[in-house]
Motif scaffolding. Structure first.
Motif, PDB file in Angstrom:
ATOM      1  N   ALA A  79      73.235   0.810 -65.391  1.00  0.00           N
ATOM      2  CA  ALA A  79      72.743  -0.249 -66.274  1.00  0.00           C
ATOM      3  C   ALA A  79      72.207  -1.447 -65.494  1.00  0.00           C
ATOM      4  CB  ALA A  79      73.848  -0.704 -67.221  1.00  0.00           C
ATOM      5  N   CYS A  80      72.887  -1.831 -64.417  1.00  0.00           N
ATOM      6  CA  CYS A  80      72.470  -2.988 -63.607  1.00  0.00           C
ATOM      7  C   CYS A  80      71.124  -2.719 -62.938  1.00  0.00           C
ATOM      8  CB  CYS A  80      73.537  -3.291 -62.568  1.00  0.00           C
ATOM      9  SG  CYS A  80      73.145  -4.722 -61.535  1.00  0.00           S
ATOM     10  N   CYS A  81      71.004  -1.549 -62.334  1.00  0.00           N
ATOM     11  CA  CYS A  81      69.752  -1.175 -61.659  1.00  0.00           C
ATOM     12  C   CYS A  81      68.596  -1.085 -62.649  1.00  0.00           C
ATOM     13  CB  CYS A  81      69.920   0.153 -60.930  1.00  0.00           C
ATOM     14  SG  CYS A  81      70.985   0.042 -59.469  1.00  0.00           S
ATOM     15  N   THR A  82      68.888  -0.539 -63.817  1.00  0.00           N
ATOM     16  CA  THR A  82      67.854  -0.382 -64.839  1.00  0.00           C
ATOM     17  C   THR A  82      67.385  -1.743 -65.347  1.00  0.00           C
ATOM     18  OG1 THR A  82      68.857   1.714 -65.522  1.00  0.00           O
ATOM     19  CG2 THR A  82      67.272   0.736 -67.022  1.00  0.00           C
ATOM     20  N   THR A  83      68.317  -2.705 -65.477  1.00  0.00           N
ATOM     21  CA  THR A  83      67.957  -4.063 -65.910  1.00  0.00           C
ATOM     22  C   THR A  83      67.076  -4.755 -64.867  1.00  0.00           C
ATOM     23  OG1 THR A  83      70.030  -4.271 -67.142  1.00  0.00           O
ATOM     24  CG2 THR A  83      68.848  -6.312 -66.618  1.00  0.00           C
ATOM     25  N   ILE A  84      67.477  -4.645 -63.592  1.00  0.00           N
ATOM     26  CA  ILE A  84      66.682  -5.230 -62.504  1.00  0.00           C
ATOM     27  C   ILE A  84      65.294  -4.602 -62.466  1.00  0.00           C
ATOM     28  CG2 ILE A  84      66.484  -5.460 -59.993  1.00  0.00           C
ATOM     29  CD1 ILE A  84      69.559  -5.617 -59.929  1.00  0.00           C
ATOM     30  N   TYR A  85      65.270  -3.286 -62.662  1.00  0.00           N
ATOM     31  CA  TYR A  85      63.999  -2.557 -62.694  1.00  0.00           C
ATOM     32  C   TYR A  85      63.111  -3.066 -63.827  1.00  0.00           C
ATOM     33  CZ  TYR A  85      60.848   1.325 -63.702  1.00  0.00           C
ATOM     34  OH  TYR A  85      59.744   2.087 -63.969  1.00  0.00           O
ATOM     35  N   ALA A  86      63.697  -3.312 -64.995  1.00  0.00           N
ATOM     36  CA  ALA A  86      62.948  -3.814 -66.152  1.00  0.00           C
ATOM     37  C   ALA A  86      62.362  -5.200 -65.859  1.00  0.00           C
ATOM     38  CB  ALA A  86      63.857  -3.878 -67.372  1.00  0.00           C
ATOM     39  N   ILE A  87      63.142  -6.054 -65.176  1.00  0.00           N
ATOM     40  CA  ILE A  87      62.670  -7.403 -64.829  1.00  0.00           C
ATOM     41  C   ILE A  87      61.461  -7.321 -63.884  1.00  0.00           C
ATOM     42  CG2 ILE A  87      63.256  -9.531 -63.594  1.00  0.00           C
ATOM     43  CD1 ILE A  87      66.147  -9.120 -64.626  1.00  0.00           C
ATOM     44  N   PHE A  88      61.585  -6.476 -62.848  1.00  0.00           N
ATOM     45  CA  PHE A  88      60.466  -6.292 -61.922  1.00  0.00           C
ATOM     46  C   PHE A  88      59.245  -5.735 -62.635  1.00  0.00           C
ATOM     47  CE2 PHE A  88      63.562  -6.400 -58.333  1.00  0.00           C
ATOM     48  CZ  PHE A  88      62.904  -7.342 -57.568  1.00  0.00           C
ATOM     49  N   MET A  89      59.483  -4.860 -63.591  1.00  0.00           N
ATOM     50  CA  MET A  89      58.377  -4.269 -64.342  1.00  0.00           C
ATOM     51  C   MET A  89      57.654  -5.316 -65.186  1.00  0.00           C
ATOM     52  SD  MET A  89      56.843  -1.456 -64.493  1.00  0.00           S
ATOM     53  CE  MET A  89      58.069  -0.542 -63.583  1.00  0.00           C
ATOM     54  N   PHE A  90      58.405  -6.244 -65.748  1.00  0.00           N
ATOM     55  CA  PHE A  90      57.783  -7.305 -66.541  1.00  0.00           C
ATOM     56  C   PHE A  90      56.952  -8.232 -65.643  1.00  0.00           C
ATOM     57  CE2 PHE A  90      57.728 -11.415 -68.774  1.00  0.00           C
ATOM     58  CZ  PHE A  90      57.183 -11.001 -69.980  1.00  0.00           C
ATOM     59  N   ILE A  91      57.471  -8.540 -64.454  1.00  0.00           N
ATOM     60  CA  ILE A  91      56.725  -9.359 -63.499  1.00  0.00           C
ATOM     61  C   ILE A  91      55.429  -8.655 -63.101  1.00  0.00           C
ATOM     62  CG2 ILE A  91      56.739 -10.328 -61.154  1.00  0.00           C
ATOM     63  CD1 ILE A  91      59.787 -10.712 -61.507  1.00  0.00           C
ATOM     64  N   LEU A  92      55.536  -7.347 -62.835  1.00  0.00           N
ATOM     65  CA  LEU A  92      54.350  -6.564 -62.491  1.00  0.00           C
ATOM     66  C   LEU A  92      53.343  -6.544 -63.625  1.00  0.00           C
ATOM     67  CD1 LEU A  92      55.392  -3.341 -60.541  1.00  0.00           C
ATOM     68  CD2 LEU A  92      53.797  -5.106 -59.835  1.00  0.00           C
ATOM     69  N   PHE A  93      53.844  -6.444 -64.858  1.00  0.00           N
ATOM     70  CA  PHE A  93      52.967  -6.463 -66.025  1.00  0.00           C
ATOM     71  C   PHE A  93      52.148  -7.749 -66.057  1.00  0.00           C
ATOM     72  CE2 PHE A  93      52.671  -8.304 -70.343  1.00  0.00           C
ATOM     73  CZ  PHE A  93      51.669  -7.479 -70.860  1.00  0.00           C
ATOM     74  N   GLY A  94      52.821  -8.889 -65.808  1.00  0.00           N
ATOM     75  CA  GLY A  94      52.126 -10.169 -65.793  1.00  0.00           C
ATOM     76  C   GLY A  94      51.076 -10.247 -64.700  1.00  0.00           C
ATOM     77  N   LEU A  95      51.424  -9.777 -63.498  1.00  0.00           N
ATOM     78  CA  LEU A  95      50.478  -9.781 -62.385  1.00  0.00           C
ATOM     79  C   LEU A  95      49.290  -8.867 -62.638  1.00  0.00           C
ATOM     80  CD1 LEU A  95      52.956  -9.690 -59.345  1.00  0.00           C
ATOM     81  CD2 LEU A  95      51.570 -11.632 -60.104  1.00  0.00           C
ATOM     82  N   GLN A  96      49.578  -7.690 -63.165  1.00  0.00           N
ATOM     83  CA  GLN A  96      48.522  -6.720 -63.426  1.00  0.00           C
ATOM     84  C   GLN A  96      47.570  -7.212 -64.515  1.00  0.00           C
ATOM     85  OE1 GLN A  96      48.996  -3.956 -61.557  1.00  0.00           O
ATOM     86  NE2 GLN A  96      47.224  -2.780 -62.155  1.00  0.00           N
ATOM     87  N   LEU A  97      48.127  -7.807 -65.552  1.00  0.00           N
ATOM     88  CA  LEU A  97      47.306  -8.353 -66.634  1.00  0.00           C
ATOM     89  C   LEU A  97      46.443  -9.500 -66.121  1.00  0.00           C
ATOM     90  CD1 LEU A  97      46.732  -8.099 -69.682  1.00  0.00           C
ATOM     91  CD2 LEU A  97      48.507  -9.822 -70.063  1.00  0.00           C
ATOM     92  N   ALA A  98      47.040 -10.362 -65.276  1.00  0.00           N
ATOM     93  CA  ALA A  98      46.290 -11.484 -64.701  1.00  0.00           C
ATOM     94  C   ALA A  98      45.148 -10.982 -63.825  1.00  0.00           C
ATOM     95  CB  ALA A  98      47.229 -12.370 -63.884  1.00  0.00           C
ATOM     96  N   LEU A  99      45.409  -9.931 -63.037  1.00  0.00           N
ATOM     97  CA  LEU A  99      44.376  -9.350 -62.177  1.00  0.00           C
ATOM     98  C   LEU A  99      43.229  -8.791 -63.009  1.00  0.00           C
ATOM     99  CD1 LEU A  99      43.381  -8.370 -59.371  1.00  0.00           C
ATOM    100  CD2 LEU A  99      44.666  -6.264 -59.794  1.00  0.00           C
TER     101      LEU A  99
END
Length: 222
Positions: A79-99
């Protein structure tokens, strides 16, 4: 883990595989553009032509690494790893959308700058600058800034020869388009590909973020 949680788990795993392929695609596209610009030497640095492909390669590498570990973390059901993974994924989503938005908005500007790069290469095609126009003509199979008529004596690079002492046959250079149009068309096609692929990958990232959050929540309730 109930049936719904298992469905989220395997759906997340499959989406990560698609995401992994998307990261590889971005790395390949960015590398192709960077390789094409590499022959222009200082000119591509002056006009910041390398900015987009370097950003694409970096994001592609980050996507590849995160999706790879995401696949491993999903299978282990932590659960902890999956939550951290989700946070990184949201950050990536923001960067990718901005790009993606940045490339859409700045597309005409970058294409115009690439045209200026060819103009500068044509004016400064000498040994001191590493013959950037020759590099363009060989790489993109073009001749002259606008056409072969720009030259009084057509250089050997218009025929794809690296040896500047060779004579270029009119049958070859006369059918080749000008480098300005060829180079800007190259940029238009790749920036369109990057824009749409970045947007599609960003949507995948958003979907993965939502599913990862649901899966992490289900893991905590076990």
């Amino acid at each position: 883990m109930n049936c719904l949680s298992k469905m989220f788990k395997y759906l997340l795993y499959l989406l990560n595989l698609v995401f992994l392929a998307g990261g590889i695609l971005l790395i390949v596209v960015g590398s192709i553009i960077l390789s094409s610009l590499g022959s222009l030497g200082s000119f591509s640095d002056t006009f910041n032509a390398r900015t987009i492909p370097i950003c694409i390669i970096v994001i592609g590498c980050v996507i590849f690494v995160i999706s790879f570990f995401g696949c491993c973390g999903t299978i282990r059901e932590n659960a902890c790893c999956t939550t951290i993974y989700a946070i990184f994924m949201f950050i990536l989503f923001g960067l990718q959308l901005a790009l993606s938005i940045w490339i859409f908005v700045q597309n005409d500007y970058f294409v115009g700058k690439m045209g200026e790069l060819v103009d500068a290469a044509g004016k400064q095609n000498d040994a001191a600058n590493g013959y950037p126009m020759d590099a363009l003509q060989i790489s993109f199979k073009c001749c002259g800034v606008n056409s072969f008529t720009d030259y009084t004596v057509v250089p050997s690079s218009c025929c794809g020869y690296t040896d500047r002492s060779r004579q270029c046959d009119a049958a070859i250079y006369s059918v080749r388009a000008g480098c300005r149009g060829t180079f800007t068309d190259f940029w238009k096609s790749y920036t369109d590909l990057i824009s749409w692929s970045s947007l599609i990958v960003a949507l995948f990232e958003l979907g993965i973020f939502v599913i990862a959050c649901c899966l992490a929540n289900a893991m905590r309730k076990r």
